[in-house]
Scaffold this motif. Sequence first.
Motif, mmCIF file in Angstrom:
data_model
loop_
_atom_site.group_PDB
_atom_site.id
_atom_site.type_symbol
_atom_site.label_atom_id
_atom_site.label_comp_id
_atom_site.label_asym_id
_atom_site.label_seq_id
_atom_site.Cartn_x
_atom_site.Cartn_y
_atom_site.Cartn_z
ATOM 1 N N LEU A 277 0.830 -1.201 0.000
ATOM 2 C CA LEU A 277 0.000 0.000 0.000
ATOM 3 C C LEU A 277 0.864 1.251 0.000
ATOM 4 O O LEU A 277 0.545 2.222 -0.686
ATOM 5 N N TRP A 278 1.979 1.236 0.724
ATOM 6 C CA TRP A 278 2.858 2.401 0.748
ATOM 7 C C TRP A 278 3.368 2.721 -0.661
ATOM 8 O O TRP A 278 3.502 3.891 -1.028
ATOM 9 N N MET A 279 3.632 1.712 -1.473
ATOM 10 C CA MET A 279 4.096 1.944 -2.848
ATOM 11 C C MET A 279 3.047 2.716 -3.651
ATOM 12 O O MET A 279 3.386 3.450 -4.571
ATOM 13 N N GLU A 280 1.783 2.578 -3.297
ATOM 14 C CA GLU A 280 0.699 3.292 -3.984
ATOM 15 C C GLU A 280 0.461 4.688 -3.411
ATOM 16 O O GLU A 280 -0.096 5.556 -4.087
ATOM 17 N N LEU A 281 0.848 4.908 -2.155
ATOM 18 C CA LEU A 281 0.562 6.174 -1.478
ATOM 19 C C LEU A 281 1.739 7.139 -1.470
ATOM 20 O O LEU A 281 1.537 8.360 -1.465
ATOM 21 N N ARG A 282 2.945 6.620 -1.436
ATOM 22 C CA ARG A 282 4.122 7.473 -1.264
ATOM 23 C C ARG A 282 4.278 8.462 -2.412
ATOM 24 O O ARG A 282 3.760 8.252 -3.516
ATOM 25 N N GLY A 283 4.980 9.542 -2.127
ATOM 26 C CA GLY A 283 5.233 10.537 -3.159
ATOM 27 C C GLY A 283 3.971 11.218 -3.674
ATOM 28 O O GLY A 283 3.934 11.617 -4.836
ATOM 29 N N SER A 284 2.951 11.312 -2.844
ATOM 30 C CA SER A 284 1.686 11.969 -3.220
ATOM 31 C C SER A 284 1.064 11.343 -4.463
ATOM 32 O O SER A 284 0.458 12.027 -5.288
ATOM 33 N N ARG A 285 1.196 10.035 -4.611
ATOM 34 C CA ARG A 285 0.699 9.334 -5.804
ATOM 35 C C ARG A 285 -0.810 9.190 -5.865
ATOM 36 O O ARG A 285 -1.368 8.990 -6.935
ATOM 37 N N LEU A 286 -1.486 9.247 -4.723
ATOM 38 C CA LEU A 286 -2.937 9.058 -4.723
ATOM 39 C C LEU A 286 -3.615 10.420 -4.699
ATOM 40 O O LEU A 286 -3.665 11.089 -3.666
ATOM 41 N N LEU A 287 -4.079 10.845 -5.854
ATOM 42 C CA LEU A 287 -4.796 12.115 -6.018
ATOM 43 C C LEU A 287 -3.978 13.315 -5.545
ATOM 44 O O LEU A 287 -4.534 14.348 -5.185
ATOM 45 N N GLY A 288 -2.667 13.172 -5.508
ATOM 46 C CA GLY A 288 -1.800 14.274 -5.096
ATOM 47 C C GLY A 288 -1.748 14.506 -3.595
ATOM 48 O O GLY A 288 -1.196 15.512 -3.141
ATOM 49 N N HIS A 289 -2.285 13.590 -2.815
ATOM 50 C CA HIS A 289 -2.303 13.749 -1.357
ATOM 51 C C HIS A 289 -1.079 13.115 -0.719
ATOM 52 O O HIS A 289 -0.720 11.988 -1.043
#
Length: 159
Positions: free
Chosen positions: A50-62
């Motif tokens: 999940l972190w790979m999908e969330l890190r670096g503001s990857r999810l909708l820029g958040h």
Amino acid sequence: MMGQGAMVSGCGIAPSSLEEGVGGGGMSRKTLLDRAAKMRREPTEPERRLWMELRGSRLLGHKFRRQAVMGNRIVDFFCPTKGLAVEIDGDTHDADRDAARDERLTRETGFRVVRFTNADVMRNMEGVLIALKAALHGQEDRWTGEHHPLTPSSKEEGG
């Protein structure tokens, strides 16, 4: 749906809420911060994915942070701008106790908690991301005007 903590060293079992310093447990802030740092270094496989999908503001820029101390507990992930905490749960979590803990966190910090199981993350990442996007859309920004409070750049700090 539910959130998993780190494995207890050498035991192969997840720590209880009391061990995490919740539910009236008594871990110091330093102990919680040390445990959170260890959990960031040694994530479970679902947390890593999940972190790979969330890190670096990857999810909708958040922007999301991981294994963060909030009050007297550690949350798996959280989005400070939206006031959203995300927990990934293993088999050891108790839904009723987790609901009470989540309600307390919301009451004390204003952060809403969404939960997913390890199986959700491992087998249905697309569904998890859709649900997270919906949760983000459903939350108002905690700060008005700016995406987040202004912080000086390293150049402004003389760095």
